[in-house]
Design an enzyme around this catalytic site. Structure first.
Site, mmCIF file in Angstrom:
data_model
loop_
_atom_site.group_PDB
_atom_site.id
_atom_site.type_symbol
_atom_site.label_atom_id
_atom_site.label_comp_id
_atom_site.label_asym_id
_atom_site.label_seq_id
_atom_site.Cartn_x
_atom_site.Cartn_y
_atom_site.Cartn_z
ATOM 1 N N LYS A 87 1.513 2.026 -4.139
ATOM 2 C CA LYS A 87 1.225 1.983 -2.928
ATOM 3 C C LYS A 87 1.107 3.302 -2.339
ATOM 4 C CE LYS A 87 3.811 0.221 1.319
ATOM 5 N NZ LYS A 87 5.005 -0.557 1.606
ATOM 6 N N ARG B 49 2.578 -2.290 10.818
ATOM 7 C CA ARG B 49 3.896 -1.605 11.484
ATOM 8 C C ARG B 49 4.056 -2.451 12.747
ATOM 9 N NH1 ARG B 49 3.182 4.555 8.524
ATOM 10 N NH2 ARG B 49 3.963 3.289 6.520
ATOM 11 N N LYS C 239 6.312 8.506 5.343
ATOM 12 C CA LYS C 239 7.054 8.004 3.953
ATOM 13 C C LYS C 239 6.375 8.774 2.668
ATOM 14 C CE LYS C 239 7.634 3.364 6.232
ATOM 15 N NZ LYS C 239 7.542 1.913 6.120
ATOM 16 N N GLU D 85 3.160 5.300 -12.841
ATOM 17 C CA GLU D 85 3.939 4.257 -12.173
ATOM 18 C C GLU D 85 3.780 2.843 -12.723
ATOM 19 O OE1 GLU D 85 5.797 4.345 -9.814
ATOM 20 O OE2 GLU D 85 5.695 6.266 -8.519
ATOM 21 N N LYS E 108 -2.041 -0.641 -3.235
ATOM 22 C CA LYS E 108 -2.260 -0.869 -1.547
ATOM 23 C C LYS E 108 -2.452 0.336 -1.003
ATOM 24 C CE LYS E 108 0.705 -2.796 2.243
ATOM 25 N NZ LYS E 108 1.994 -3.133 2.644
ATOM 26 N N TYR F 155 -5.871 -10.643 5.182
ATOM 27 C CA TYR F 155 -5.933 -11.523 6.481
ATOM 28 C C TYR F 155 -7.097 -12.321 6.766
ATOM 29 C CZ TYR F 155 -1.949 -8.202 6.953
ATOM 30 O OH TYR F 155 -1.025 -7.666 6.490
#
Length: 332
Positions: free
Chosen positions: A200, A210, A224, A240, A255, A319
């Protein structure tokens, strides 16, 4: 090898008729590749448009139930649920995430009552619940990894007990897959799957999302970057993934999606494990606005979704799922 063999070899021969194109197509998109993210909110009879995301809404749970019936009719196999938490329920620790009767748990129960077969995926992260907007808790002006892990593990257990099928930790705290897997085992929830947000990235493509979950205002750390990945890095994603797999992840996720097709391909070719992509809100909004303004055709949706399959994805969170089903049925 002699490649100068025209006219005996003509690549266009196989493309001349539709049946032949269908026969040799290397990657085929189907409804079974689609996961539909849905936003839920409080109240009743609410279908709130999200202005940053054309044709996407926040649903109160009664309207959520109606939306689910449409999704099931389209035979979309799974949904991912995201909550829009009221500000008065947010605090520094994200305490509402541990409320067994919170919005997301009630949404899970609604979905499970509508269908026993529909796959339910739930996000494990604190950003919808914290007043500072971060995915973990803050200690001494820093995101506290280990303190956050304890809360995230409890959140995962609560969602699993509510009826979630797949726990999807998106927080990017170190060690979260392992502690969630161990917690699930301790609770005898051995069949709950973990779809880890393995790669991510700290991305600008998350902006509309958000807004959708009302988590825009970041405090202390203004981005972040200390826990989400640097978008300049690719080898780090391999590391990871190695860690997440060793800790008990059943599936990996990348992502955002389109800007990271190379990462998807690296993970798929490096590990014998299902890989998914999240075509995120910013990607959706760019394409949908272009389509609505007749700058692109709807076929662009299928083209982008197929690119995920070509890169190595087993499935895509998008979506566009309901529109994609229609386009697939119409053969684009």
């Amino acid at each position: 090898m002699n490649f100068n063999n025209f006219p005996n070899v003509r690549m266009r021969r196989n493309r001349m008729k539709s049946f032949s194109r269908d026969l040799i197509r290397e990657h085929q998109l189907s409804v079974n590749d689609l996961i539909y993210p849905i936003f839920v909110t409080y109240g009743s009879n609410k279908k709130e448009p999200i202005k940053e995301m054309p044709n996407i809404y926040r649903f109160s749970l009664d309207m959520f139930e109606q939306e689910l019936k449409k999704i099931i009719k389209l035979k979309i196999p799974a949904i991912a649920i995201f909550p829009n938490i009221e500000n008065n329920k947010k605090d520094a620790l994200g305490s509402e995430a541990l409320n067994e009767n919170n919005l997301i748990c009630n949404a899970i129960k609604v979905a499970r009552n509508v269908s026993l077969d529909l796959g339910i995926i739930c996000d494990v992260a604190l950003d919808p619940y914290t007043d500072h907007g971060h995915d973990g808790v803050i200690t001494n002006s820093e995101i506290d990894n280990d303190k956050s892990l304890k809360i995230l593990a409890k959140q995962a257990i609560i969602q699993a007990k509510a009826g979630c099928d797949i726990i999807a930790p998106s927080d990017m705290m170190d060690g979260r897959v392992g502690i969630i897997r161990n917690s699930l085992e301790q609770e005898k929830l051995t069949n709950i799957q973990i779809m880890s947000y393995t790669a991510k990235y700290s991305s600008s493509f998350y902006g509309p999302f958000r807004s959708a979950i009302n988590s825009n205002s970041l405090q202390i750390e203004k981005n972040k970057d200390t826990y989400q990945m640097d978008f300049s890095n690719s080898h780090e994603a391999i590391r990871e993934a190695e860690l997440d797999i060793s800790e008990g992840a059943d599936m990996l996720m990348v992502k955002p999606g389109l800007p990271y097709l190379d990462i998807i391909h690296k993970l798929k070719t490096s590990f014998n494990i299902p890989v998914f992509a999240y075509q995120v809100s910013g990607e959706y909004s760019m394409l949908m606005n272009a389509i609505n303004n007749n700058l692109l055709s709807e076929k662009t949706i299928i083209e982008t979704l197929t690119s995920f399959k070509r890169a190595g994805c087993n499935g895509i969170l998008t979506y566009f799922a309901p529109i994609a089903v229609k386009l697939i049925q119409e053969k684009y």
